[in-house]
Design a protein around this motif. Structure first.
Motif, PDB file in Angstrom:
ATOM      1  N   THR A  39      49.167  16.415  39.012  1.00 47.90           N
ATOM      2  CA  THR A  39      48.710  15.086  38.629  1.00 47.90           C
ATOM      3  C   THR A  39      47.247  15.211  38.250  1.00 47.90           C
ATOM      4  OG1 THR A  39      50.221  14.020  40.182  1.00 47.90           O
ATOM      5  CG2 THR A  39      48.375  12.700  39.385  1.00 47.90           C
ATOM      6  N   PRO A  40      46.850  14.766  37.067  1.00 53.56           N
ATOM      7  CA  PRO A  40      45.477  14.995  36.613  1.00 53.56           C
ATOM      8  C   PRO A  40      44.425  14.431  37.566  1.00 53.56           C
ATOM      9  CG  PRO A  40      46.855  14.237  34.806  1.00 53.56           C
ATOM     10  CD  PRO A  40      47.668  14.088  36.051  1.00 53.56           C
ATOM     11  N   SER A  41      43.316  15.152  37.677  1.00 59.20           N
ATOM     12  CA  SER A  41      42.187  14.666  38.456  1.00 59.20           C
ATOM     13  C   SER A  41      41.549  13.463  37.757  1.00 59.20           C
ATOM     14  CB  SER A  41      41.159  15.783  38.645  1.00 59.20           C
ATOM     15  OG  SER A  41      41.674  16.804  39.477  1.00 59.20           O
ATOM     16  N   THR A  42      40.670  12.779  38.503  1.00 59.96           N
ATOM     17  CA  THR A  42      40.085  11.541  37.997  1.00 59.96           C
ATOM     18  C   THR A  42      38.574  11.565  38.132  1.00 59.96           C
ATOM     19  OG1 THR A  42      42.055  10.294  38.669  1.00 59.96           O
ATOM     20  CG2 THR A  42      40.064   9.029  38.214  1.00 59.96           C
ATOM     21  N   TRP A  43      37.885  11.228  37.056  1.00 57.07           N
ATOM     22  CA  TRP A  43      36.445  11.004  37.059  1.00 57.07           C
ATOM     23  C   TRP A  43      36.212   9.567  36.621  1.00 57.07           C
ATOM     24  CZ3 TRP A  43      31.575  12.848  38.019  1.00 57.07           C
ATOM     25  CH2 TRP A  43      30.533  12.227  37.335  1.00 57.07           C
ATOM     26  N   THR A  44      35.579   8.752  37.490  1.00 59.62           N
ATOM     27  CA  THR A  44      35.285   7.368  37.148  1.00 59.62           C
ATOM     28  C   THR A  44      33.776   7.219  36.975  1.00 59.62           C
ATOM     29  OG1 THR A  44      37.189   6.580  38.420  1.00 59.62           O
ATOM     30  CG2 THR A  44      35.498   4.960  37.857  1.00 59.62           C
ATOM     31  N   PRO A  45      33.296   7.063  35.736  1.00 58.81           N
ATOM     32  CA  PRO A  45      31.860   6.965  35.503  1.00 58.81           C
ATOM     33  C   PRO A  45      31.332   5.591  35.888  1.00 58.81           C
ATOM     34  CG  PRO A  45      33.018   6.670  33.452  1.00 58.81           C
ATOM     35  CD  PRO A  45      34.075   6.967  34.499  1.00 58.81           C
ATOM     36  N   SER A  46      30.038   5.553  36.106  1.00 61.94           N
ATOM     37  CA  SER A  46      29.364   4.292  36.366  1.00 61.94           C
ATOM     38  C   SER A  46      27.902   4.494  36.041  1.00 61.94           C
ATOM     39  CB  SER A  46      29.557   3.867  37.831  1.00 61.94           C
ATOM     40  OG  SER A  46      28.986   2.596  38.069  1.00 61.94           O
ATOM     41  N   THR A  47      27.043   3.601  36.520  1.00 61.69           N
ATOM     42  CA  THR A  47      25.622   3.696  36.209  1.00 61.69           C
ATOM     43  C   THR A  47      24.902   4.595  37.207  1.00 61.69           C
ATOM     44  OG1 THR A  47      25.283   1.630  37.419  1.00 61.69           O
ATOM     45  CG2 THR A  47      25.520   1.489  35.019  1.00 61.69           C
ATOM     46  N   GLY A  48      25.391   5.804  37.370  1.00 64.49           N
ATOM     47  CA  GLY A  48      24.756   6.808  38.205  1.00 64.49           C
ATOM     48  C   GLY A  48      24.222   7.936  37.344  1.00 64.49           C
ATOM     49  N   THR A  49      23.600   8.929  37.982  1.00 65.34           N
ATOM     50  CA  THR A  49      23.002  10.058  37.276  1.00 65.34           C
ATOM     51  C   THR A  49      23.698  11.356  37.665  1.00 65.34           C
ATOM     52  OG1 THR A  49      20.840   8.990  37.189  1.00 65.34           O
ATOM     53  CG2 THR A  49      20.873  11.362  36.909  1.00 65.34           C
ATOM     54  N   VAL A  50      24.019  12.169  36.654  1.00 65.82           N
ATOM     55  CA  VAL A  50      24.630  13.480  36.878  1.00 65.82           C
ATOM     56  C   VAL A  50      23.695  14.548  36.322  1.00 65.82           C
ATOM     57  CG1 VAL A  50      26.597  14.970  36.382  1.00 65.82           C
ATOM     58  CG2 VAL A  50      26.953  12.519  36.735  1.00 65.82           C
ATOM     59  N   ASN A  51      23.296  15.499  37.172  1.00 67.47           N
ATOM     60  CA  ASN A  51      22.461  16.625  36.784  1.00 67.47           C
ATOM     61  C   ASN A  51      23.270  17.913  36.915  1.00 67.47           C
ATOM     62  OD1 ASN A  51      19.980  15.000  36.600  1.00 67.47           O
ATOM     63  ND2 ASN A  51      20.137  14.889  38.821  1.00 67.47           N
ATOM     64  N   ILE A  52      23.417  18.659  35.814  1.00 69.84           N
ATOM     65  CA  ILE A  52      24.171  19.909  35.813  1.00 69.84           C
ATOM     66  C   ILE A  52      23.248  21.035  35.363  1.00 69.84           C
ATOM     67  CG2 ILE A  52      26.088  21.160  34.767  1.00 69.84           C
ATOM     68  CD1 ILE A  52      27.634  18.578  34.625  1.00 69.84           C
ATOM     69  N   THR A  53      23.231  22.144  36.113  1.00 70.71           N
ATOM     70  CA  THR A  53      22.253  23.198  35.859  1.00 70.71           C
ATOM     71  C   THR A  53      22.876  24.520  35.434  1.00 70.71           C
ATOM     72  OG1 THR A  53      22.227  23.822  38.207  1.00 70.71           O
ATOM     73  CG2 THR A  53      20.610  22.181  37.475  1.00 70.71           C
ATOM     74  N   ALA A  54      24.156  24.526  35.087  1.00 72.49           N
ATOM     75  CA  ALA A  54      24.820  25.756  34.638  1.00 72.49           C
ATOM     76  C   ALA A  54      25.693  25.434  33.430  1.00 72.49           C
ATOM     77  CB  ALA A  54      25.663  26.364  35.755  1.00 72.49           C
ATOM     78  N   THR A  55      26.155  26.478  32.743  1.00 69.54           N
ATOM     79  CA  THR A  55      27.056  26.300  31.608  1.00 69.54           C
ATOM     80  C   THR A  55      28.423  25.846  32.107  1.00 69.54           C
ATOM     81  OG1 THR A  55      25.910  27.970  30.328  1.00 69.54           O
ATOM     82  CG2 THR A  55      28.169  27.436  29.663  1.00 69.54           C
ATOM     83  N   ASN A  56      28.935  24.776  31.528  1.00 70.78           N
ATOM     84  CA  ASN A  56      30.202  24.212  31.960  1.00 70.78           C
ATOM     85  C   ASN A  56      30.994  23.715  30.761  1.00 70.78           C
ATOM     86  OD1 ASN A  56      29.992  23.741  35.157  1.00 70.78           O
ATOM     87  ND2 ASN A  56      27.983  23.416  34.230  1.00 70.78           N
ATOM     88  N   THR A  57      32.300  23.685  30.906  1.00 74.01           N
ATOM     89  CA  THR A  57      33.182  23.071  29.925  1.00 74.01           C
ATOM     90  C   THR A  57      33.807  21.841  30.558  1.00 74.01           C
ATOM     91  OG1 THR A  57      33.680  25.176  28.850  1.00 74.01           O
ATOM     92  CG2 THR A  57      35.235  23.363  28.500  1.00 74.01           C
ATOM     93  N   LEU A  58      33.582  20.684  29.955  1.00 70.72           N
ATOM     94  CA  LEU A  58      34.066  19.430  30.511  1.00 70.72           C
ATOM     95  C   LEU A  58      35.117  18.840  29.581  1.00 70.72           C
ATOM     96  CD1 LEU A  58      30.594  17.944  31.527  1.00 70.72           C
ATOM     97  CD2 LEU A  58      32.181  19.281  32.934  1.00 70.72           C
ATOM     98  N   PRO A  59      36.372  18.820  29.984  1.00 72.84           N
ATOM     99  CA  PRO A  59      37.447  18.368  29.091  1.00 72.84           C
ATOM    100  C   PRO A  59      37.421  16.864  28.874  1.00 72.84           C
ATOM    101  CG  PRO A  59      38.311  18.810  31.271  1.00 72.84           C
ATOM    102  CD  PRO A  59      36.885  19.254  31.297  1.00 72.84           C
ATOM    103  N   SER A  60      37.673  16.446  27.650  1.00 74.98           N
ATOM    104  CA  SER A  60      37.662  15.023  27.326  1.00 74.98           C
ATOM    105  C   SER A  60      38.812  14.273  27.986  1.00 74.98           C
ATOM    106  CB  SER A  60      37.735  14.828  25.812  1.00 74.98           C
ATOM    107  OG  SER A  60      38.934  15.370  25.296  1.00 74.98           O
ATOM    108  N   SER A  61      39.852  14.971  28.397  1.00 77.56           N
ATOM    109  CA  SER A  61      40.957  14.314  29.081  1.00 77.56           C
ATOM    110  C   SER A  61      40.541  13.780  30.446  1.00 77.56           C
ATOM    111  CB  SER A  61      42.123  15.299  29.264  1.00 77.56           C
ATOM    112  OG  SER A  61      41.707  16.431  30.011  1.00 77.56           O
TER     113      SER A  61
END
Length: 207
Positions: A155-177
């Motif tokens: 069952t696909p994982s879930t990301w629910t965005p909101s008015t928070g801040t995300v800081n990423i410090t490495a190379t990553n691939t983030l799927p649009s799904s």
């Protein structure tokens, strides 16, 4: 010497009841064990399972690794959330794993609240071909991580965005799904993305 020390070296800490991070009564040294083992500190491996929820209620919580969702019983989800006041913060020196192996009901969940901060060396969302992970951001929350790994789950994982801040410090691939948008998104070095948008602020750094 007076007083007592619950443990000196890194240990395993299992949540055995829903409660606050700094409550020693809700922590055991083994899955389903006896409470009172002492709350987790830097160097400890933490397991949130059996349908329980841990609330970070202090501004300086730490551990070595964090597993949300357990493997000791068939249905064993685990949830991390934060107190509504007091600037709660958790630093995980290693990986946060959301979702456990072997059963699709072993879901791992993180629910942010306003003013909360989560720092991690890496985050793994979902366990391959098994349980999913769920992350819900909220206004005023901050997520800092190096690697952000998204696994394919039954069952696909879930990301629910909101008015928070995300800081990423490495190379990553983030799927649009999964990851369709951020409010504030900051990254260092490299990144790969497919189809997500930033609603408020996008910034980069090579240092």
């Amino acid at each position: 010497m007076t007083g007592s020390i619950s443990h000196i070296y890194g240990a395993d800490r299992y949540l055995i009841a829903t409660g606050n991070w700094n409550n020693p009564a809700v922590w055991a040294a083994s899955s389903g064990g006896t409470g009172g083992a002492g709350f987790p500190v830097a160097g400890d491996n933490v397991f949130i399972e059996r349908g329980f929820t841990i609330t970070v209620n202090i501004p300086n919580a730490q551990c070595s690794s964090l597993q949300l969702g357990g493997t000791t019983i068939a249905s064993s989800p685990g949830t991390l959330t934060f107190a509504a006041s007091g600037s709660p913060s958790l630093e995980v020196l290693g990986n946060i794993q959301l979702g456990a192996s072997g059963n699709t009901t072993r879901v791992g969940t993180i629910t942010f609240v306003s003013g909360s901060t989560l720092l991690a060396s890496s985050i793994t969302l979902g366990n391959p071909a098994a349980s999913r992970g769920v992350i819900t951001m909220t206004a005023g929350a901050t997520l800092n991580t190096g690697s952000f790994i998204v696994n394919t789950t039954t069952t696909p994982s879930t990301w629910t965005p909101s008015t928070g801040t995300v800081n990423i410090t490495a190379t990553n691939t983030l799927p649009s799904s999964l990851v369709t948008s951020f409010f504030q998104f900051k990254y260092k070095f490299g990144y790969n993305y497919f189809g997500f948008s930033v609603n408020n602020k996008w910034s980069t750094s090579s240092q």
